[in-house]
Design an enzyme around this catalytic site. Structure first.
Site, mmCIF file in Angstrom:
data_model
loop_
_atom_site.group_PDB
_atom_site.id
_atom_site.type_symbol
_atom_site.label_atom_id
_atom_site.label_comp_id
_atom_site.label_asym_id
_atom_site.label_seq_id
_atom_site.Cartn_x
_atom_site.Cartn_y
_atom_site.Cartn_z
ATOM 1 N N LYS A 1 0.865 -1.185 0.000
ATOM 2 C CA LYS A 1 0.000 0.000 0.000
ATOM 3 C C LYS A 1 0.901 1.234 0.000
ATOM 4 O O LYS A 1 1.644 1.480 0.942
ATOM 5 C CB LYS A 1 -0.916 0.015 1.223
ATOM 6 C CG LYS A 1 -1.953 1.130 1.155
ATOM 7 C CD LYS A 1 -2.869 1.109 2.351
ATOM 8 C CE LYS A 1 -4.034 2.071 2.121
ATOM 9 N NZ LYS A 1 -3.605 3.444 1.789
ATOM 10 N N ASP B 1 1.857 5.200 -0.015
ATOM 11 C CA ASP B 1 1.364 6.404 0.651
ATOM 12 C C ASP B 1 1.511 7.595 -0.291
ATOM 13 O O ASP B 1 2.492 8.335 -0.250
ATOM 14 C CB ASP B 1 2.165 6.631 1.932
ATOM 15 C CG ASP B 1 1.514 7.656 2.845
ATOM 16 O OD1 ASP B 1 0.396 8.101 2.535
ATOM 17 O OD2 ASP B 1 2.121 8.002 3.871
ATOM 18 N N GLU C 1 3.304 1.860 4.605
ATOM 19 C CA GLU C 1 1.974 2.073 5.180
ATOM 20 C C GLU C 1 1.222 0.774 5.450
ATOM 21 O O GLU C 1 0.462 0.673 6.405
ATOM 22 C CB GLU C 1 1.146 2.965 4.246
ATOM 23 C CG GLU C 1 -0.170 3.393 4.867
ATOM 24 C CD GLU C 1 -0.985 4.295 3.962
ATOM 25 O OE1 GLU C 1 -2.050 4.749 4.398
ATOM 26 O OE2 GLU C 1 -0.568 4.536 2.817
#
Length: 307
Positions: free
Chosen positions: A27, A29, A160
């Site tokens: 994921k 950021d 993240e």
């Protein structure tokens, strides 16, 4: 001809899936973007459908006839996404050479929605991923059956979190789907800025804290205030953006604690910011929030509390 007006598919917050049949991705950021390349012209749109092409001249050299989904990120010296660094770019259209050099942005494509005149929206994740990896692009890796390992690795690297995607799932533009599950190491919430309190001592004459809200069953509700995480540049930007938005009464549909309401400067609830926090309190307030930055790519009317 590439489709226009599509919005990105969105993930649901949840635990890391334990079953087979899922792929895991890092994921990132950054800022979500759909990037279309047609007739030699590159067009980037945000998750709310706004044209953000002028802000990111790095978007060149992409294959023709594609519609890509991905993340615009600014990387620090260690190669990790730095949302604070990206902040200096998010509100600028036509960045200067100096800004481009100080805060270069990279596009990380992770999905392919259209290729050479053919829509891939009805194709499975595996089919879209295979087609994406055959393009002449730097594509972030996806991992099969390695959810716990990737989750531990991203935590160790200060990233993240992870997004798990069901391998047989189709792409659903603009929909939040349980076929995509985001699992974050640090809790982050987008919130509507509804007002601000003046600073004291070292921050006298400036913004001391922001009064936040999220939409719920009772409308726009008070979600607490954030007074940490600001640097001088962030405070200047907030002052500039909030100055023309003043209003005489709070925009909340519920009550505001009187100790905050007494000295508050109220603003129209149109700006969105991100905060990191530790937990939600029983009264629906963010516990120990820290300001991360403004989010021009989000619609304030759609900001709700995440689990």
């Amino acid at each position: 001809m590439l489709p226009r007006g599509l919005l990105p598919m969105l993930a649901t917050t949840g635990p890391l899936p334990a079953a087979d049949g899922w792929a895991q991705e890092v994921k990132w950021d950054g800022v979500r973007a759909l990037v279309a390349v047609e007739g030699g012209v590159v067009t980037a749109t945000s998750r709310t459908g706004n044209d953000i092409t002028a802000g990111y001249p790095e978007l060149h050299g992409l294959p023709a006839g594609v519609l890509l989904d991905g993340e615009l990120v600014a990387l620090d010296a260690g190669g990790r996404p730095d949302f604070g660094l990206l902040q200096s770019r998010m509100h600028v259209r036509g960045p200067s050479p100096a800004l481009l050099a100080a805060a270069p942005v990279t596009f990380l494509p992770f999905d392919l929605l259209h290729l050479a005149g053919t829509s891939l929206l009805g194709s499975t994740y595996d089919e879209r991923r295979s087609a994406l990896e055959q393009l002449d692009l730097e594509v972030p890796p996806a991992f099969l059956g390695a959810g716990t390992e990737l989750f531990a690795s991203t935590r160790a690297q200060g990233l993240e979190g992870v997004v798990a995607k069901r391998r047989d799932s189709r792409y659903l533009p603009g929909k939040r789907s349980e076929a995509w599950i985001k699992v974050k190491h640090v809790r982050r919430q987008s919130a509507v800025i509804c007002g601000w309190k003046p600073g004291e001592r070292g921050r006298a004459g400036a913004i001391g804290s922001l009064l936040l809200g999220v939409h719920g069953k009772g409308g726009l509700l008070y979600a607490g205030h954030v007074g940490t995480g600001f640097d001088a540049a962030a405070l200047r930007l907030l002052a500039e953006r909030l100055a023309p938005l003043g209003r005489t009464a709070p925009a909340y549909d519920g009550a505001v604690p009187p100790e905050h309401a007494r000295v508050a400067h109220w603003v129209e609830p149109v700006l969105v910011c991100d905060v990191d926090f530790t937990a939600w309190t029983s009264r629906g307030r963010l516990r120990h929030p820290s300001y991360k930055g403004l989010r021009d790519d989000l619609d304030s009317a759609l900001i709700e509390r995440e689990p």
